[in-house]
Design a protein around this motif. Structure first.
Motif, PDB file in Angstrom:
ATOM      1  N   GLY A  23       1.059  -1.235   0.087  1.00  0.00           N
ATOM      2  CA  GLY A  23      -0.281   0.023  -0.163  1.00  0.00           C
ATOM      3  C   GLY A  23       1.108   1.490   0.188  1.00  0.00           C
ATOM      4  N   LEU A  24       1.850   1.014   0.842  1.00  0.00           N
ATOM      5  CA  LEU A  24       3.111   2.273   0.751  1.00  0.00           C
ATOM      6  C   LEU A  24       3.361   2.379  -0.811  1.00  0.00           C
ATOM      7  N   LEU A  25       3.726   1.283  -1.274  1.00  0.00           N
ATOM      8  CA  LEU A  25       4.924   1.251  -1.870  1.00  0.00           C
ATOM      9  C   LEU A  25       4.084   2.023  -3.674  1.00  0.00           C
ATOM     10  N   ALA A  26       2.587   2.312  -3.655  1.00  0.00           N
ATOM     11  CA  ALA A  26       1.436   2.072  -4.189  1.00  0.00           C
ATOM     12  C   ALA A  26       1.412   3.589  -4.121  1.00  0.00           C
ATOM     13  N   LEU A  27       1.807   4.823  -2.850  1.00  0.00           N
ATOM     14  CA  LEU A  27       1.708   5.885  -3.371  1.00  0.00           C
ATOM     15  C   LEU A  27       3.135   6.581  -3.643  1.00  0.00           C
ATOM     16  N   ILE A  28       3.613   5.760  -3.890  1.00  0.00           N
ATOM     17  CA  ILE A  28       4.985   6.166  -4.657  1.00  0.00           C
ATOM     18  C   ILE A  28       5.151   6.121  -5.886  1.00  0.00           C
ATOM     19  N   PRO A  29       5.177   8.094  -6.104  1.00  0.00           N
ATOM     20  CA  PRO A  29       4.791   7.722  -7.746  1.00  0.00           C
ATOM     21  C   PRO A  29       6.114   7.451  -8.884  1.00  0.00           C
ATOM     22  N   PHE A  30       7.031   6.928  -8.586  1.00  0.00           N
ATOM     23  CA  PHE A  30       8.383   6.413  -9.156  1.00  0.00           C
ATOM     24  C   PHE A  30       8.399   5.628  -8.862  1.00  0.00           C
ATOM     25  N   PRO A  31       9.425   4.267  -9.778  1.00  0.00           N
ATOM     26  CA  PRO A  31       9.521   2.771  -9.879  1.00  0.00           C
ATOM     27  C   PRO A  31       9.780   2.824  -8.445  1.00  0.00           C
ATOM     28  N   THR A  32       9.635   1.426  -7.694  1.00  0.00           N
ATOM     29  CA  THR A  32      10.630   1.337  -6.225  1.00  0.00           C
ATOM     30  C   THR A  32      11.184  -0.300  -6.411  1.00  0.00           C
ATOM     31  N   CYS A  33      10.312  -0.735  -7.322  1.00  0.00           N
ATOM     32  CA  CYS A  33      11.498  -1.809  -7.427  1.00  0.00           C
ATOM     33  C   CYS A  33      12.606  -2.690  -7.384  1.00  0.00           C
ATOM     34  N   LEU A  34      13.578  -2.853  -6.229  1.00  0.00           N
ATOM     35  CA  LEU A  34      15.036  -2.738  -6.615  1.00  0.00           C
ATOM     36  C   LEU A  34      15.846  -3.527  -7.295  1.00  0.00           C
ATOM     37  N   PHE A  35      14.786  -4.481  -7.142  1.00  0.00           N
ATOM     38  CA  PHE A  35      15.690  -5.193  -8.486  1.00  0.00           C
ATOM     39  C   PHE A  35      15.668  -4.911  -9.868  1.00  0.00           C
ATOM     40  N   LYS A  36      14.289  -4.222  -9.712  1.00  0.00           N
ATOM     41  CA  LYS A  36      14.433  -3.554 -11.752  1.00  0.00           C
ATOM     42  C   LYS A  36      15.319  -2.778 -12.069  1.00  0.00           C
ATOM     43  N   LEU A  37      15.263  -1.601 -11.243  1.00  0.00           N
ATOM     44  CA  LEU A  37      16.549  -0.584 -10.529  1.00  0.00           C
ATOM     45  C   LEU A  37      17.911  -1.018 -10.963  1.00  0.00           C
ATOM     46  N   LEU A  38      18.335  -1.860 -10.128  1.00  0.00           N
ATOM     47  CA  LEU A  38      19.759  -2.886 -10.312  1.00  0.00           C
ATOM     48  C   LEU A  38      20.546  -3.329 -11.798  1.00  0.00           C
ATOM     49  N   SER A  39      18.822  -4.413 -12.091  1.00  0.00           N
ATOM     50  CA  SER A  39      19.840  -4.824 -13.034  1.00  0.00           C
ATOM     51  C   SER A  39      19.004  -4.703 -14.366  1.00  0.00           C
ATOM     52  N   GLY A  40      18.009  -3.829 -14.829  1.00  0.00           N
ATOM     53  CA  GLY A  40      17.349  -3.021 -15.514  1.00  0.00           C
ATOM     54  C   GLY A  40      15.895  -4.260 -15.679  1.00  0.00           C
ATOM     55  N   HIS A  41      15.848  -5.312 -15.015  1.00  0.00           N
ATOM     56  CA  HIS A  41      15.129  -6.526 -15.553  1.00  0.00           C
ATOM     57  C   HIS A  41      13.677  -6.873 -14.691  1.00  0.00           C
ATOM     58  N   PRO A  42      12.662  -6.988 -15.500  1.00  0.00           N
ATOM     59  CA  PRO A  42      11.525  -6.919 -14.206  1.00  0.00           C
ATOM     60  C   PRO A  42      11.326  -7.928 -13.057  1.00  0.00           C
ATOM     61  N   CYS A  43      11.574  -8.062 -11.426  1.00  0.00           N
ATOM     62  CA  CYS A  43      11.598  -8.895 -11.107  1.00  0.00           C
ATOM     63  C   CYS A  43      10.107  -9.808 -11.341  1.00  0.00           C
ATOM     64  N   PRO A  44      10.199 -11.233 -11.053  1.00  0.00           N
ATOM     65  CA  PRO A  44       8.809 -11.725 -10.588  1.00  0.00           C
ATOM     66  C   PRO A  44       7.344 -11.573 -10.032  1.00  0.00           C
ATOM     67  N   ALA A  45       7.890  -9.995  -9.363  1.00  0.00           N
ATOM     68  CA  ALA A  45       6.282  -9.631  -8.809  1.00  0.00           C
ATOM     69  C   ALA A  45       5.934  -8.227  -9.608  1.00  0.00           C
ATOM     70  N   CYS A  46       6.910  -7.626 -10.696  1.00  0.00           N
ATOM     71  CA  CYS A  46       7.297  -5.931 -10.877  1.00  0.00           C
ATOM     72  C   CYS A  46       5.223  -6.133 -11.924  1.00  0.00           C
ATOM     73  N   GLY A  47       5.009  -5.055 -11.271  1.00  0.00           N
ATOM     74  CA  GLY A  47       3.720  -4.983 -12.016  1.00  0.00           C
ATOM     75  C   GLY A  47       2.518  -5.230 -10.685  1.00  0.00           C
ATOM     76  N   PHE A  48       2.897  -6.243 -10.413  1.00  0.00           N
ATOM     77  CA  PHE A  48       1.671  -6.275  -9.368  1.00  0.00           C
ATOM     78  C   PHE A  48       0.669  -5.451  -8.220  1.00  0.00           C
ATOM     79  N   THR A  49       1.198  -4.365  -8.048  1.00  0.00           N
ATOM     80  CA  THR A  49       0.957  -3.400  -6.725  1.00  0.00           C
ATOM     81  C   THR A  49       0.360  -2.476  -7.894  1.00  0.00           C
ATOM     82  N   ARG A  50       0.282  -2.403  -9.126  1.00  0.00           N
ATOM     83  CA  ARG A  50      -0.214  -1.497 -10.461  1.00  0.00           C
ATOM     84  C   ARG A  50      -1.989  -2.827 -11.454  1.00  0.00           C
TER      85      ARG A  50
END
Length: 124
Positions: A23-50
């Motif tokens: 819920g808190l991550l959904a309020l942040i208006p920019f990408p929050t997935c550390l895996f994607k930010l560090l690797s450039g690839h989505p994690c298994p859960a990327c997009g689940f909150t959206r």
């Protein structure tokens, strides 16, 4: 607190941190997935909150495009709440349901990750 409420709280308490963080991550208006930010690839859960937010807005197609497991995950969560509220203490169905759900979720998230990596699902 009644024993029934205490049992419900004990059964569902592992979900509270996950739901609060999501819920808190959904309020942040920019990408929050550390895996994607560090690797450039989505994690298994990327997009689940959206995807979950899309379900809340009634956009099932949009939800599926963000993450195909959001709708089934919501259904499994509702079933878990119903079982937690209705099964008596020590009932074996609770343990079987939670184990089966966690195993299915792990396989499902890895399958979505593989499908996304193979280009079978849209990027997030």
């Amino acid at each position: 607190m009644s024993p029934r409420v205490e049992l419900l709280r004990a059964r569902l308490s592992p979900l509270f941190p996950i739901l609060a963080i999501s819920g808190l991550l959904a309020l942040i208006p920019f990408p929050t997935c550390l895996f994607k930010l560090l690797s450039g690839h989505p994690c298994p859960a990327c997009g689940f909150t959206r995807a979950t937010l899309r379900v809340a807005h009634g956009d099932l197609r949009g939800s599926f495009l963000f993450h195909p497991l959001a709708i089934p995950g919501g259904v499994l969560l509702l079933v878990a709440v119903l079982l937690a509220a209705t099964l008596p203490p020590g009932h074996p169905l609770w343990g079987r349901y939670t184990r089966a759900t966690m195993n299915a979720a792990a396989v499902g998230f890895l399958a979505v990750w593989a499908a996304r990596a193979a280009g079978l699902l849209p990027p997030v």
